[in-house]
Structure formats: C-alpha cells, structure tokens
Design an enzyme around this catalytic site. Structure first.
Site, short mmCIF file in Angstrom:
data_model
loop_
_atom_site.label_atom_id
_atom_site.label_comp_id
_atom_site.label_asym_id
_atom_site.label_seq_id
_atom_site.Cartn_x
_atom_site.Cartn_y
_atom_site.Cartn_z
N HIS A 175 30.69 -4.61 39.14
CA HIS A 175 30.13 -5.09 37.87
C HIS A 175 30.37 -4.05 36.79
CE1 HIS A 175 27.50 -7.11 35.03
NE2 HIS A 175 27.01 -5.92 34.74
N ASP A 192 15.48 -14.50 35.10
CA ASP A 192 16.17 -13.53 34.26
C ASP A 192 16.65 -14.17 32.97
OD1 ASP A 192 17.66 -11.02 33.60
OD2 ASP A 192 19.35 -12.39 33.81
N ARG A 246 13.12 -11.31 25.66
CA ARG A 246 13.26 -9.91 25.26
C ARG A 246 14.10 -9.79 23.99
NH1 ARG A 246 16.21 -7.91 30.06
NH2 ARG A 246 16.45 -6.00 28.88
N SER A 255 17.57 -6.72 35.45
CA SER A 255 18.26 -7.93 35.01
C SER A 255 19.68 -7.98 35.59
CB SER A 255 18.30 -7.94 33.47
OG SER A 255 19.19 -8.89 32.98
N LYS A 293 21.22 -10.42 39.15
CA LYS A 293 22.35 -11.35 39.14
C LYS A 293 23.38 -11.01 40.21
CE LYS A 293 22.12 -10.81 34.62
NZ LYS A 293 21.92 -10.94 33.17
N1 URA Z 1 22.78 -7.30 30.28
C1 URA Z 1 22.01 -8.00 31.13
O1 URA Z 1 22.50 -8.78 31.94
N2 URA Z 1 20.67 -7.83 31.06
C2 URA Z 1 20.09 -7.01 30.18
O2 URA Z 1 18.88 -6.90 30.19
C3 URA Z 1 20.91 -6.29 29.30
C4 URA Z 1 22.27 -6.45 29.37
#
Ligand code: URA
Ligand code: CA
Length: 433
Positions: free
Chosen positions: A82, A161, A168, A183, A187
């Site tokens: 990632h 999320d 947020r 977060s 994923k």
């Molecule tokens: N990218 C994400 O996937 N989550 C965040 O909180 C910030 C950047």
C-alpha cells in the site's frame, strides 16, 4: 453502555476497552449512534490520542463492519503493498508482475478513484481489451495459475471507515495519526492480505509533508498490522518530486514496461526493488533481503518479469502486444516541449502542482463523474539535481487539445532552476519493521 459516557472517558484521557470500541463502531454503522456523538468522540481522540490497544481494536472493529475478502484458496502468503499516495506513482504497475515473476501471489483488488491520474485499473485499461470485471472464482484461479490478477472493487468493505472518514473530513479530524493509521490498515486487512508492505511517502507531494510525521504514521501502521497478526513493515520514500518520469495513464504503462525490462527511471526502479524485496521476503520466497533483491534483478534481466506482465494482460483480455510495441497504447494528438528559460540545475519540481497540471490535461478525475483521457499527461525530461541548458526540454506535454498555455504556466511556476549545483534528493529515508 451509553455513548455519552464513552465520549467523556476519552475526553478525560482514559483508555476505551475493546467492547467499548466495538460498541461505537457497530452503533455508528447501524446508525443507532448519531454523527454528532461520533464527531465529539473523534475530536476527543484528536486531542487525547489512542493507545496501541485502542488502535488495534478500532482497526478490527472497522474490518468487521463489512465484508472481508477470503483469499484462503490462493496458495502461498499473500503480500499486499500500500502506498500513501503520490504523484506519478507507477510502483503498483511494476511491482505486481515483478514479484509475481518470482512466485509471490499478487491478488489485487483495485479501484479508480480521484486524483492526478487514474487508479491502477484506469491505467491498465489503456491496454485494449483489458478488463477487471471477473468473477471471484476466476480471479482465484488466475492468481493460482499466473501468480497475478486484478479484480475491481466489489462487496461492502469497511463501511464504518467510509462513514467515519467522511465525518472526519467535515469536522477537522482527518489529521489524527491513530485515526489515519486505523483507516488505512482496516482496508488492507479487509482485503485479505496475510502480510503488508507500506510505502509511506514524505515531502511536498505527499499526504505527510515532514519526515517526523511520516515516521509517526509509518510506525503506527506497522504496530497495528503486527498487533493484529499481519506481518507488516514500512518504507519511507521521497515525494518532493514526482516518482519516475511519466505522469499519465498510458504513459505510466509504458514506463512500467521499461522498468520491468530494467530500463526504467533510476528512482522508480530502486523503489520497486526495495519494496519488492520486502514483499518477497515476507512471502518467504527468499531467506534474506539480499537474496530477494537478486531474484528480482534477475527477473528484470532474464525477461521473466516482462513475460509475467504479458500473461497477466492477456489472461484478462488485454492486447499483450503493447508490451513489445508500446505505440499501440493510446497516443495523444499533440506533443509539446517545455523549454528551460535559463541555464542551471533543476532545484525544485513541486510534485502535487505537477500532478494538478497533468489533471488539467485530462489525465485524472476532478470529480467522480469526470472522464479520463488515457493518452495524455506529462513526461519529465529532467529531475532535481540535473543540469539543464537554456532551450532544453524540461517536460514533454502530451495533450489532446492544442492550447496548453495554462498547463505551461503551471509547470514553469513549479519547476525551479538554480545557478548552483543541487543534490539529488534522498529516495529512501527509512525502513520500519
Ligand atoms: N487515507 C485513508 O484511507 N484514511 C485516512 O484517514 C487518511 C488517508
Ligand atoms: Ca511515474
């Protein structure tokens, strides 16, 4: 349990238990807890932070809020990579076939998304016929057979999320390291990875602009991964200038082909070899990082990385002849050179602004509805530290419209030339395990 008590507890700096965090995420997902209470809690987290246990609990609660991809029918250790985002980041296109060529299973679920260029799927779709709308069983079969396949995003991954990130975004609580780290990791874990290699970018074009912040984010993500049973490591890499030369969809596919042949840009090649070595090592396909790197270098030299790319493309309907004949990729109608106005050394190439210039040409999406032009984009002819003579090209602009004045101005404003020698920026700052 009452949400108001949990907000108060966090506000006063105490640790929330596993059950309390599960209560919040479950309640927020099923809408029994309203936005305003969750936004109060995220603001309390913003100021009070989260302990290591809370971070792991939050991550797993979000993973369990939706579907989880089951990759257990794929043989071997599935390692995912990632990247925290950058400009002209062609690493995914290179790394997939490269590590697959040495036996690491690459089971990639990918998206399109917004940005300077398209996502990995958009880029791959510049190969005629290539498609990612395949059945799950076919996907698993292809990975077992070829060690690499890409499937489009499906299912309902980490809905908690999605809701929390959107909340947020409008409550000034994005910039919280524990929340960002949970977060991103939720994923990756929901997508089924056994092990995770993170490429955390740092510099002007990155989400994290300073090395200190990037290091803190990298450490937070590595701890979460390891605490929830996924072998995780991070590389902190430079994003003060775009990575490689190409920024654009078909242009990056061409750049990936060059790199798989061992003829790519030095920085892109080095980053891919570094990240790739860690992937091969975590997948237990080599006993040391040195051995892993040797295997990858050999795969570039002996043509097996390129061959894996061809098989991957044709297995998903793509015209693999583009690999030997990149002219078959979408071509822009016009090509312009951005000529240097003075002699000197390139001292600055502001990554995110250069990315925005590529987007103006049509290489990326500004909104979800925008159409991408796969042919267009930019190719840097000089990078930071390079010597340049007046009149030499700094950038080649590939466009489907004739008037590129706005793009030209933007590029001139964001590429600086100095009369003094400039050092080449450090590419790989740190590795965190
Ligand atoms: N990218 C994400 O996937 N989550 C965040 O909180 C910030 C950047
Ligand atoms: Ca690139």
């Amino acid at each position: 349990m009452r949400m108001v008590d949990l907000i108060e507890k966090k506000r006063d700096g105490h640790e929330l238990s596993t059950e309390e965090i599960q209560f919040v995420i479950k309640g927020y997902t099923d809408e029994s807890i309203p936005d305003y209470q969750v936004s109060a809690l995220t603001m309390a987290i913003f100021f009070q932070g989260m302990t290591e246990n809370e971070r792991a609990d939050l991550t797993m609660a979000m993973v369990k809020s939706g579907d989880q991809i089951d990759l257990s029918k794929i043989e071997g250790i599935k390692v995912d990579k990632h990247s925290t985002g950058g400009v002209g980041d062609t690493t995914t296109l290179v790394l997939g076939p490269l590590v697959a060529a040495v036996g690491v299973p690459v089971a990639k679920m990918s998206g399109r998304g917004l940005g300077h260029t398209g996502g990995t799927i958009d880029k791959l779709e510049s190969v005629e016929g290539f498609h990612v709308e395949i059945e799950n069983d076919e996907f698993i079969k292809l990975v077992n057979q070829n060690k690499i396949a890409v499937i489009g995003q499906s299912g309902n991954l980490t809905p908690a999320d999605k809701k929390l990130y959107a909340l947020r975004d409008v409550t000034a609580t994005v910039d919280s390291i524990p929340l960002i780290a949970s977060s991103i990791m939720s994923k990756k874990i929901a997508a089924g990875a056994d092990a995770i290699v993170l490429d955390v970018k740092t510099g002007a074009g990155a989400f994290m602009k300073t090395l200190d912040d990037s290091r803190e984010l990298a450490k937070a993500m590595v701890r979460i991964g390891n605490n929830v049973g996924r072998n995780t490591m991070a590389v902190i890499s430079d994003m003060t200038q775009p990575l490689g030369f190409a920024i654009g969809n078909a242009l990056e596919v061409k750049e990936a082909i060059d790199t798989l042949k061992g003829e790519g840009p030095a920085d892109l090649t080095e980053l891919c070899l570094t990240l790739g070595s860690h992937m091969v090592f975590l997948a237990k396909k080599a006993d040391s990082l040195n051995e892993a790197r040797e295997k990858l270098e050999n795969a570039m030299k002996d043509g097996s990385a390129l061959e894996t790319f061809k098989v991957f493309l044709s297995s998903q309907g793509g015209d693999a002849s583009v690999v030997d004949d990149p002219q078959r990729l979408p071509q822009a109608k016009y090509k312009f050179e951005l000529e240097a106005k003075v002699d000197g050394y390139v001292s600055e190439i502001v990554a995110d602004e250069i990315g925005t210039a590529a987007m103006l040409l049509g290489a990326g999406r500004a909104t979800k509805e925008s159409e991408i032009d796969l042919a267009v984009g930019l190719v840097l002819r000089k990078k930071i530290g390079d010597k340049v003579n007046k009149g030499e090209s700094l950038v080649t602009i590939y466009s489907n419209f004739e008037n590129v004045d706005e793009v030209r101005n933007m590029l001139y404003e964001n590429i600086a030339i100095s009369n003094e020698k400039v050092p080449v920026p450090v590419l790989i700052h740190e590795e965190i395990t």
